[in-house]
Design an enzyme around this catalytic site. Structure first.
Site, PDB file in Angstrom:
ATOM      1  N   HIS A 469       5.999  15.230   7.581  1.00 30.80           N
ATOM      2  CA  HIS A 469       5.324  14.032   7.095  1.00 30.80           C
ATOM      3  C   HIS A 469       6.300  13.079   6.244  1.00 30.80           C
ATOM      4  CE1 HIS A 469       2.304  11.207   5.642  1.00 30.80           C
ATOM      5  NE2 HIS A 469       1.550  12.069   5.529  1.00 30.80           N
ATOM      6  N   TYR A 586      -8.999   9.523  -2.623  1.00 34.94           N
ATOM      7  CA  TYR A 586      -7.585   8.974  -2.059  1.00 34.94           C
ATOM      8  C   TYR A 586      -7.860   8.521  -0.615  1.00 34.94           C
ATOM      9  CZ  TYR A 586      -2.628   8.875  -0.950  1.00 34.94           C
ATOM     10  OH  TYR A 586      -1.219   8.467  -0.298  1.00 34.94           O
ATOM     11  N   THR A 599       3.192   3.705   1.959  1.00 30.40           N
ATOM     12  CA  THR A 599       1.683   3.809   1.847  1.00 30.40           C
ATOM     13  C   THR A 599       1.240   3.340   0.350  1.00 30.40           C
ATOM     14  OG1 THR A 599       1.664   6.144   1.300  1.00 30.40           O
ATOM     15  CG2 THR A 599       1.215   5.498   3.431  1.00 30.40           C
TER      16      THR A 599
END
Length: 777
Positions: A469, A586, A599
């Site tokens: 990630h 979230y 993001t």
């Protein structure tokens, strides 16, 4: 590892007769072709730098400017207002040569000035975000003019990175606005005394430490390209010392209903080929820049740069992302053995049939793994500090270091799994759950979790991927995976007997160890002892995947409600029914409208949403749903346009740590658990096939592990007009969560809200968001 080339191009020994030189002409030939390919790439990169450096103009526009200036001079007119004469005075040439050269110099300077002006105008246009906040219906004159100018400046076909220098920088919100939005976001989660206490903490932070931290943050924003991204990458991802398996890495699935071939080697051949074709497009910048769907508004493409040839290496305090410019092979794992599969031969990319042939050789190889080799990948699944220590002790030199380098420098990692996965069978629902768990963690040692992404090819032809990630976010990988699946099924294709198309060069060397005939990795007993499964972490994950087929975005849009808002409100209703309350939620939103943007958080549990959930059985609930939908979409718009809450507070916290000061407010905010973490997987980013004409070729999307030990992770993908696929995760160790139970609540919540809204008159006010941009943009 498998080998297609000798390790060295030549060998020599000292004999009584002198030096005995043994040349390997095959290896030298491969080196020659590899060098030619490398130089072609360099020339291509230089060409692309010129093209994107002058965008939105073109290199040929220089010639137009030169001709125009020379034509005016021929007509005895001076467009430079005396500048050409001044330049001419400093040139030691004949009179005619001075005139020509000075005109060329002036033309070039004028051309560069025009380019800078055009790029500045483009940057100003891309800084305008009011279009996102305008409701569906009449568009303001300002937005109409903006669209026209943006289309005019974007008329030329851009390269992948053409817009990068024209994208605006992420703005720093004011302290006052961020704190106000934060307090509003936590109001439905706190009692009156707790909210009063949090308000006092926020006011104290604003009047004292906050302004000081803000000044440092604004200074960074002036200096850095993006004031968030580098700190986010380092402190959220690379400095995490826990396992990245389950906790950070995420997965993507194959088609839901279709498996193009049941031959494992053939599926591997086409999948690897499609990925390498995508890499070629990235290297040549032939991919179209990603845009906001339905518009000409570009998104930042910086994350594509580290997609291939990248690995995350462990450190004592922080990990490091290592990226290499090129790699001519992929690393393959099968039944405990590591192979190196060369994908180029004589400077050309192997055909899918040739890659299938080499993969089949690996599958047929009967040699057993060396002691410790089978579970070597478990090191990448565990805590980072022990992995760093093992790496330093056992992989710092010799054959172990060379072997580890081969894995880490590979274009990507491929696992040939000996299991069968997919939906088909006697238990399709349970099979999807097992499919998700397999992609998320596998056996904990048969994936290389440090690679930018790993491909998994199952025995029955199903495939999938596991992605690290830190280097990029899910939409970037989703773009890659959508291209791969579409290219595999619709462009490369298979023969009638389910094998890859193309011819095979039978002279390709048989895959074997890259160190001659010996295998990779010489491991000591202590190192082998450490190769234990991270079973507790993997076994604790409860995954549930289910397609929702009752309706999709088509029916939701007829109600003039944003599909994303509809799903998010349904998740809040499901959580309320599941846990009897609300939680900090979230939802990931992109900030790629800005350069190097990643993001931002959309805090989906809002006052309006909670009011609707509580009033679902009352008379006013339909009106409250529309208010909640519009409120959610407004939060989404603000997050996309740089007015989010959490990244600003995160950066303020980082500054406070650098200054060595503590903030009770920031400490409490950053420690709040996200018990409901959600994300939407984008689809149809690449128009390689029409999903309406090929309804079976729909994607399952992907998912991730739960963020909180007592919470849920929910990923969803809106497929076509009539389906939504959900991925729910939680932990078995938490008695209060159950992925299947929560999945059933999501299913019921979607149906209940649709039944409620379908009974409402259609004349209700519209609600619209960035997931449904206006067509005229």
């Amino acid at each position: 590892m498998a080998e297609a080339h000798q390790a060295v191009a030549f060998q020599f020994t000292i004999t009584p007769e002198g030096i005995d030189l043994q040349l390997s002409y095959q290896a030298l030939n491969q080196i020659y072709h590899s060098g030619v390919r490398s130089w072609k790439r360099r020339v291509s990169r230089m060409r692309n730098r010129v093209i994107k450096g002058v965008y939105p103009a073109s290199p040929s526009s220089w010639l137009f400017v030169v001709i125009a200036i020379l034509a005016t001079l021929y007509m005895r007119s001076d467009p430079s207002m005396g500048l050409i004469d001044k330049i001419q005075q400093h040139l030691p040439l004949s009179s005619q040569g001075q005139t020509m050269l000075s005109a060329l110099v002036f033309s070039t300077l004028l051309w560069l000035s025009l380019i800078l002006a055009l790029r500045f105008c483009l940057k100003l246009l891309l800084s305008y975000h009011q279009w996102m906040f305008e409701m569906h219906g009449p568009v303001s004159n300002t937005t109409k003019v903006w669209v026209t100018l943006l289309r005019l400046l974007s008329s030329r076909k851009p390269l992948l990175y053409s817009y990068q220098t024209s994208l605006p920088h992420l703005p720093v919100p004011t302290i006052k606005d961020t704190l106000s939005r934060y307090l509003q976001s936590v109001r439905p989660l706190l009692s009156d005394p707790a909210y009063k206490r949090m308000t006092e903490l926020a006011n104290g932070f604003e009047s004292n430490l906050g302004n000081r931290l803000q000044r440092y943050l604004k200074l960074k924003a002036l200096w850095a390209t993006n004031y968030v991204s580098d700190w986010w990458e380092e402190y959220i991802y690379l400095r995490s010392r826990g396992p990245i398996m389950v906790n950070s890495n995420y997965y993507g699935m194959d088609f839901l209903f279709v498996t193009p071939t049941s031959v494992q080697a053939a599926r591997a051949g086409n999948t690897i080929t499609a990925l390498l074709l995508y890499r070629r497009k990235v290297n040549r910048e032939e991919l179209k820049p990603s845009r906001v769907p339905g518009t000409v508004i570009p998104l930042c493409a910086a994350q594509y740069e580290r997609m291939f040839n990248t690995t995350r290496t462990p450190g004592l305090e922080t990990d490091v992302l290592q990226h290499w410019q090129d790699s001519e092979y992929v690393a393959v794992y099968h039944k405990g053995r590591f192979f190196r599969l060369w994908v180029y031969n004589a400077g050309r990319l192997l055909s899918p049939r040739e890659i299938e042939h080499q993969i089949q050789r690996i599958l047929d190889d009967p040699s057993p793994p060396l002691p410790g080799e089978e579970r070597l990948g478990a090191l990448t699944a565990g805590d980072r500090v022990p992995w760093h220590q093992m790496r330093k002790q056992y992989f710092s030199s010799g054959i172990n270091k060379r072997s580890l380098d081969i894995i880490e420098r590979a274009a990507f990692f491929v696992t040939l799994d000996d299991e069968e996965q997919g939906m088909k069978g006697d238990d399709p629902a349970g099979n999807l759950d097992r499919y998700a768990k397999s992609l998320l963690h596998g056996k904990c040692y048969d994936r290389w979790f440090d690679k930018s992404f790993s491909i998994v090819i199952y025995k029955n032809g199903k495939n999938g991927l596991n992605a690290e990630h830190s280097w990029a976010d899910a939409p970037t990988i989703a773009h890659l995976w959508e291209f791969t699946l579409a290219t595999d099924a619709f462009q490369l294709g298979y023969t009638d007997d389910e094998h890859c198309k193309g011819d095979v060069d039978r002279m390709l060397p048989h895959p074997r160890s890259c160190c001659g005939t010996s295998r990779l990795f010489v491991l000591g007993p202590k190192c082998q002892y450490k190769h234990n499964e991270k079973g507790n972490l993997a076994d604790d994950v409860d995954c549930h995947v289910f397609p929702f087929r009752e309706f999709g975005k088509g029916r939701v849009k007829k109600l003039r409600v944003s599909p994303d808002a509809f799903i998010q409100i349904s998740l809040q209703l499901a959580y309320y029914r599941d846990r009897g309350g609300f939680c900090l939620t979230y939802e990931a939103s992109m900030t790629r409208l800005f350069r190097e943007g990643r993001t931002e958080t959309v805090r989906s549990c809002s006052n309006e949403t909670c009011a609707f959930v509580k009033a679902l059985e009352g008379e006013q609930c339909r009106r409250l749903l529309r208010l909640a939908s519009e409120g959610h979409q407004n939060l989404y718009r603000m997050a996309m346009t740089g007015a989010g809450i959490d990244r600003h507070l995160f950066c303020l916290y980082v500054v406070s740590k650098y200054l060595g000061v503590d903030s009770p407010f920031l400490k409490e905010v950053l420690s709040e658990p996200w018990r409901l973490s959600t994300s939407q997987t984008p689809i149809q980013q690449i128009e390689l096939f029409d999903i309406k004409n090929h309804p079976d070729y729909i994607s399952l999307g992907g998912g991730f592990g739960p963020v909180a030990d007592d919470g849920y992770g929910v990923s969803y993908i809106i497929v076509g007009e009539d389906m939504i696929n959900f991925h729910v995760s939680s932990k078995y160790s938490c008695k209060e969560t159950d992925s299947h139970r929560f999945g059933a609540e999501i299913h019921k919540a979607l149906q209940d809200i649709m039944a409620l809204m379908s009974a409402e008159p259609k004349s209700a006010a519209p609600s619209r968001g960035p997931s449904q941009p206006k067509k005229q943009l």
